[in-house]
Design an enzyme around this catalytic site. Structure first.
Site, short mmCIF file in Angstrom:
data_model
loop_
_atom_site.label_atom_id
_atom_site.label_comp_id
_atom_site.label_asym_id
_atom_site.label_seq_id
_atom_site.Cartn_x
_atom_site.Cartn_y
_atom_site.Cartn_z
N GLY A 115 0.82 -1.21 0.00
CA GLY A 115 0.00 0.00 0.00
C GLY A 115 0.85 1.26 0.00
CD GLU A 120 -4.72 0.71 -4.56
OE1 GLU A 120 -5.55 -0.14 -4.21
OE2 GLU A 120 -4.52 1.76 -3.94
N GLY A 149 -7.54 0.68 -2.08
CA GLY A 149 -7.59 -0.75 -2.42
C GLY A 149 -7.45 -1.64 -1.20
N1 COA Z 1 -5.33 10.23 15.43
C1 COA Z 1 -4.97 11.44 14.99
N2 COA Z 1 -4.04 11.64 14.01
C2 COA Z 1 -3.48 10.55 13.48
C3 COA Z 1 -3.80 9.25 13.89
C4 COA Z 1 -4.78 9.11 14.91
N3 COA Z 1 -5.14 7.91 15.34
N4 COA Z 1 -3.08 8.37 13.19
C5 COA Z 1 -2.32 9.08 12.36
N5 COA Z 1 -2.55 10.39 12.54
C6 COA Z 1 -1.93 11.50 11.80
C7 COA Z 1 -0.41 11.36 11.79
O1 COA Z 1 0.17 12.01 12.91
C8 COA Z 1 -0.08 12.06 10.49
O2 COA Z 1 -0.15 13.45 10.68
P1 COA Z 1 0.79 14.48 9.86
O3 COA Z 1 0.36 14.33 8.44
O4 COA Z 1 0.46 15.79 10.46
O5 COA Z 1 2.20 14.01 10.11
C9 COA Z 1 -1.22 11.68 9.57
O6 COA Z 1 -2.31 11.34 10.43
C10 COA Z 1 -0.92 10.47 8.68
O7 COA Z 1 -0.44 9.41 9.45
P2 COA Z 1 0.73 8.46 8.90
O8 COA Z 1 0.97 7.41 9.89
O9 COA Z 1 1.90 9.29 8.47
O10 COA Z 1 0.01 7.91 7.63
P3 COA Z 1 0.58 7.19 6.34
O11 COA Z 1 1.11 8.17 5.38
O12 COA Z 1 1.43 6.03 6.71
O13 COA Z 1 -0.81 6.66 5.75
C11 COA Z 1 -3.05 5.86 5.91
C12 COA Z 1 -1.66 5.86 6.52
C13 COA Z 1 -3.91 4.93 6.72
C14 COA Z 1 -3.64 7.26 5.94
C15 COA Z 1 -2.93 5.36 4.44
O14 COA Z 1 -2.36 4.09 4.44
C16 COA Z 1 -4.29 5.33 3.77
O15 COA Z 1 -4.76 6.33 3.27
N6 COA Z 1 -4.93 4.14 3.73
C17 COA Z 1 -6.24 3.96 3.15
C18 COA Z 1 -6.17 3.45 1.76
C19 COA Z 1 -5.38 2.19 1.61
O16 COA Z 1 -5.04 1.51 2.56
N7 COA Z 1 -5.08 1.86 0.41
C20 COA Z 1 -4.32 0.66 0.14
C21 COA Z 1 -3.53 0.62 -1.05
S1 COA Z 1 -2.74 2.14 -1.57
#
Ligand code: COA
Length: 442
Positions: free
Chosen positions: A209, A232, A330
């Protein structure tokens, strides 16, 4: 018949009330977007369909309410403020279902698709390079196609070719496409990557992902053999493993020897890697994300991430409470496909903590108090308003920097205990107390 013209002329094809698709990610057609928005005063009720738009999004400006309305199938950072302010909409949808919006009888028949392609080859075929995904369906179903024709778009094998005669309006543009330089994983992500890598055997086919954790997992796989990619999206992390001979695709059940994906996000180096590379095949999302295809890979490993996981295993990956953050993407397509594969491993990998928000925060009776400016991402119940992206019945492996657990066949009480064991130590006592209060251990 293709009309070659400038952007201002090309966007005249859009009329009030039209449904318009904007290609996203690296190929976001910014020049066309700007030309369209310049016509804003004369257009009303234009519905824009987007997914992870890169670059400026002038159509979200408050002055264009009633003129342009965004329907985001995956929320970009740039569109997030307008969506959370109520000026734009988010559509919760599996990535694999987005093409259904545009297909005959679908809810969003397209009048116009704005895309970006490479110049035609000697047979007249342009390539949609790193973004075939749902752009394939948009091009195949829109009444009119308007394209930026840009020599910076890599020519990629697979199903992303569009004959130049399909372009109603073609605008020459010589401009770098959006590249996203990869960030080196931090220490926590590296540890998580190592835990994930322990679940990946030689010969496995991988979906990775979005985010730094998948790249960290790739970095921990340098001693594996014959890994394959059916995903994906991928980013820069794969290049090193291809060069080391780790990713060969030699044992893939389908598309043997090919790295299959529907879009790619990464650096210019990655875009160069894609160009005319016979080892890469771009397919529409209806193929890459189809659980019936994914399940055919014997050892399929899916690695995704989340914002929160509750103690029963509900995964919130797309919203932080009521704040829409990203999208379904995805995640479910692959978590389910991997679960159905004979020796498949759906993995959810996330850091155990996030930085505590400066204002707000959770206030309900089961909220876990921040410690030293950090909050726990393993929580008793999802934050009020948070969307569950992957259900607890779909969740199997969960990995944090504190270890990994396998939830298959585990009761609610066992799940709560296992998830507390991989939560950050400073939150475990609070989590146990909340679990008792919620009667999860009874
Ligand atoms: N409460 C509040 N804020 C939170 C949080 C929580 N429980 N968990 C994370 N955050 C904040 C982080 O501090 C970070 O903030 P910043 O942007 O100010 O630094 C932000 O949210 C993103 O967190 P991070 O851990 O850096 O996310 P990531 O870039 O690793 O992405 C998802 C994680 C879940 C957002 C991402 O995987 C996603 O969009 N998934 C859904 C779609 C998917 O899974 N697709 C699959 C194939 S691509």
């Amino acid at each position: 018949m293709t009309t070659w013209c400038d952007a201002k002329t090309a966007v005249q094809v859009v009329e009030s009330g039209n449904n318009v698709y904007l290609q996203g990610m690296s190929l976001t057609p910014t020049l066309l977007i700007e030309a369209l928005v310049a016509r804003g005063e004369e257009l009303r009720n234009v519905e824009l369909y987007t997914a992870l738009t890169f670059g400026p999004v002038p159509y979200t400006d408050p002055r264009w309410v009633g003129h342009f309305h965004v329907n985001a199938c995956f929320v970009a950072t740039s569109e997030r403020p307008a969506i959370n302010a109520g000026r734009a909409s988010y559509i919760p949808i599996f990535l694999s279902s987005i093409p259904k919006l545009f297909m005959p009888g679908g809810p969003a028949p397209l009048d116009v698709a704005f895309i970006q392609v490479s110049p035609p080859d000697k047979y007249g075929f342009c390539s949609m390079g790193p973004s075939v995904d749902f752009s394939r369906a948009a091009v195949d179903n829109a009444k009119h196609v308007v394209a930026l024709v840009n020599p910076h778009v890599p020519r990629v094998y697979g199903h992303g070719f569009v004959h130049v005669s399909r372009l109603d309006y073609a605008v020459k543009w010589d401009h770098p496409i959006y590249a996203v330089p990869g960030e080196a994983p931090d220490d926590t992500q590296r540890v998580i990557g190592r835990h994930v890598a322990e679940l990946i055997e030689d010969g496995s086919t991988l979906q990775l992902g979005i985010g730094a954790i998948p790249d960290a997992a790739l970095q921990a796989l340098t001693d594996r053999r014959d890994l394959g990619i059916h995903t994906e999206m991928f980013s820069d992390g794969v290049i090193d493993l291809v060069e080391r001979g780790v990713i060969t695709g030699a044992r893939k059940a389908l598309d043997r020897g090919k790295m299959v994906t529907c879009f790619v996000i990464g650096s210019q180096r990655l875009m160069d890697f894609l160009d005319n590379n016979p080892a890469v095949k771009m397919y529409p999302v209806t193929y890459t994300n189809n659980p019936q295809i994914i399940r055919q890979f014997d050892h399929f490993v899916s690695v995704n991430s989340a914002l929160q996981v509750d103690l029963t295993g509900q995964v919130c990956a797309e919203s932080i409470g009521t704040i829409q953050y990203s999208g379904v993407g995805g995640q479910m397509d692959f978590m389910r496909g991997a679960a159905l594969a004979p020796h498949g491993r759906p993995i959810l990998a996330l850091a155990a903590t996030a930085k505590a928000p400066k204002t707000g925060g959770e206030t309900h009776p089961y909220a876990i108090a921040p410690v030293d400016g950090q909050i726990s991402r393993i929580v008793p119940i999802p934050m009020p308003g948070a969307a569950v992206t992957t259900t607890r019945a779909h969740l199997r492996y969960v990995v944090t920097e504190y270890g990994r657990v396998d939830l298959l066949g585990r009761s609610i009480a066992e799940r709560a205990r296992s998830l507390i064991a991989i939560a950050a130590p400073q939150f475990r006592e609070q989590l146990e107390r909340a679990a008792y209060n919620l009667r999860l251990f009874s």
